[in-house]
Design an enzyme around this catalytic site. Sequence first.
Site, PDB file in Angstrom:
ATOM      1  CG  HIS A  39      29.139  41.613  38.682  1.00 32.53           C
ATOM      2  ND1 HIS A  39      30.133  41.029  37.915  1.00 32.53           N
ATOM      3  CD2 HIS A  39      29.497  41.401  39.967  1.00 32.53           C
ATOM      4  CE1 HIS A  39      31.042  40.491  38.709  1.00 32.53           C
ATOM      5  NE2 HIS A  39      30.685  40.698  39.959  1.00 32.53           N
TER       6      HIS A  39
ATOM      7  CG  ASP B 161      31.314  42.821  34.756  1.00 26.49           C
ATOM      8  OD1 ASP B 161      30.343  42.742  35.528  1.00 26.49           O
ATOM      9  OD2 ASP B 161      32.332  43.487  35.024  1.00 26.49           O
TER      10      ASP B 161
ATOM     11  CG  ASP C 141      26.304  43.601  45.064  1.00 24.85           C
ATOM     12  OD1 ASP C 141      26.126  42.637  44.292  1.00 24.85           O
ATOM     13  OD2 ASP C 141      27.026  44.568  44.771  1.00 24.85           O
TER      14      ASP C 141
ATOM     15  CG  ASP D  30      33.448  38.000  41.027  1.00 25.06           C
ATOM     16  OD1 ASP D  30      32.378  38.612  41.160  1.00 25.06           O
ATOM     17  OD2 ASP D  30      34.541  38.559  40.872  1.00 25.06           O
TER      18      ASP D  30
ATOM     19  CG  HIS E 230      39.069  38.060  40.517  1.00 29.07           C
ATOM     20  ND1 HIS E 230      39.315  39.410  40.586  1.00 29.07           N
ATOM     21  CD2 HIS E 230      37.720  37.946  40.405  1.00 29.07           C
ATOM     22  CE1 HIS E 230      38.183  40.087  40.522  1.00 29.07           C
ATOM     23  NE2 HIS E 230      37.197  39.215  40.410  1.00 29.07           N
TER      24      HIS E 230
ATOM     25  CD  GLU F  81      31.949  44.082  40.855  1.00 28.83           C
ATOM     26  OE1 GLU F  81      32.271  44.278  42.050  1.00 28.83           O
ATOM     27  OE2 GLU F  81      32.597  43.322  40.105  1.00 28.83           O
ATOM     28  CD  GLU F  82      34.968  41.438  38.360  1.00 29.90           C
ATOM     29  OE1 GLU F  82      35.853  42.058  38.978  1.00 29.90           O
ATOM     30  OE2 GLU F  82      34.408  40.435  38.821  1.00 29.90           O
TER      31      GLU F  82
END
Length: 416
Positions: free
Chosen positions: A42, A44, A136, A75, A376, A109-110
């Site tokens: 992903h 985003d 994934d 991520d 994150h 995705e987030e």
Amino acid sequence: APFSESRIIKILIQHELVANYSHLFWVQGSQPDLLPYLLLAHTDVVPASESDGWDAPPFSAKEIDGFIYGRGTIDDKSSVMGILQALEYLLLKGYAPRRGFYISLGHDEEVMGYMGAVNIASVLKQRGVQLLFVLDEGFAVFDGLISGLEGPAALIGTSEKGFATVKLSVSMIPGHSSMPPSETSIGILAAAVKRLEDNPMPRLFGYGPERGTFEHLAHKFSVPVRFIMSNLWLFSPLIGWVLERKPDTNAFVRTTTAVTMFNAGVKENVIASLAEAYVNLRIHPAQSLQESTVGDQRVKIELIDGSDPLPVSSADEKSFGFQIIKKTVLEIFSTVTVAPGICVGNTDSRHYKDLTSDIYRFIPIWFKPGDTQRFHGINERISIKNYEEIVAFYFSLIQNCDIQKLPEPHSSVHEL
């Protein structure tokens, strides 16, 4: 010539934009009878601000001491770029895959992937696509993070926990704080929240994929622990009790409950008429999505959103996807031990469960002590060397997927 290379790429690869911002690529294989697979990532990322204390601007991709700093380096931009760069290298070498495959790059995705991954999966489903397996993000290569384990371990997620967002609310007639009732809406709700925290969901170690993790890793522990890990039929309760002592391992043994938001009151001298709390549950595969109870009829429980745990994908010797991923991991990270596991977070992959029975979650990134806090968090980064390993991983994976079937069980890995 550049023209002929461009023409070959156009023939081999089809690209389309989905939901305005997500990308779907189809890489054509020379043997259409071979079932295709899907590589997921992903584009985003979660927010980041330089004022949080980053050593480099979070969207600068600045290189410091052999590391690339930036939001998304873990991520999940490293997967996005690793997959695309590996494919580009293969095409430049003149490699034409035998087994066709898809690349799906979601843009949300987030925030649950309801626009990107959901719509891409819908497009594929409408076209009657069935997939051999899906790969994934998810687990990684853990080095020094599993207490007592000798050497690094690469965990491949074979399932992921379900989730639920539940709103708890208490309503009552408002009043002046100078004449308070014996219980207020805030007090009632606070007591209910405290009961949730004091009474966690039952410990379920051994009833999900986490059992396979310890069975695969048992031989890498010292003798006393090795004996315990090798006899889970007897020692599962003991291991579960040890794991639940820490938040990061407690997540593997039960459905967790976390109170994440609490709202009440409009003024300091007014008894609140409404108090609300939001609880986030991550559901163990041995359980399903269901309402919780807080032991007080005055507390209203409302399910806002939720999803059951994903089915557990195969990880035995006949599992094509798992064995191919494992083979590729061992080619790139020769010193690691490979084991299946359960992801405690959610990924876009859950939206593809109708297209395949085998979904795996692994990204070839090293996690060493201190790195999990960067996920994150502040100073998210990846080493330049590790990024090269990521490209090499997907470069090898695509070629390894071109075999038609696995060798018979117990055959040497080199026969792949």
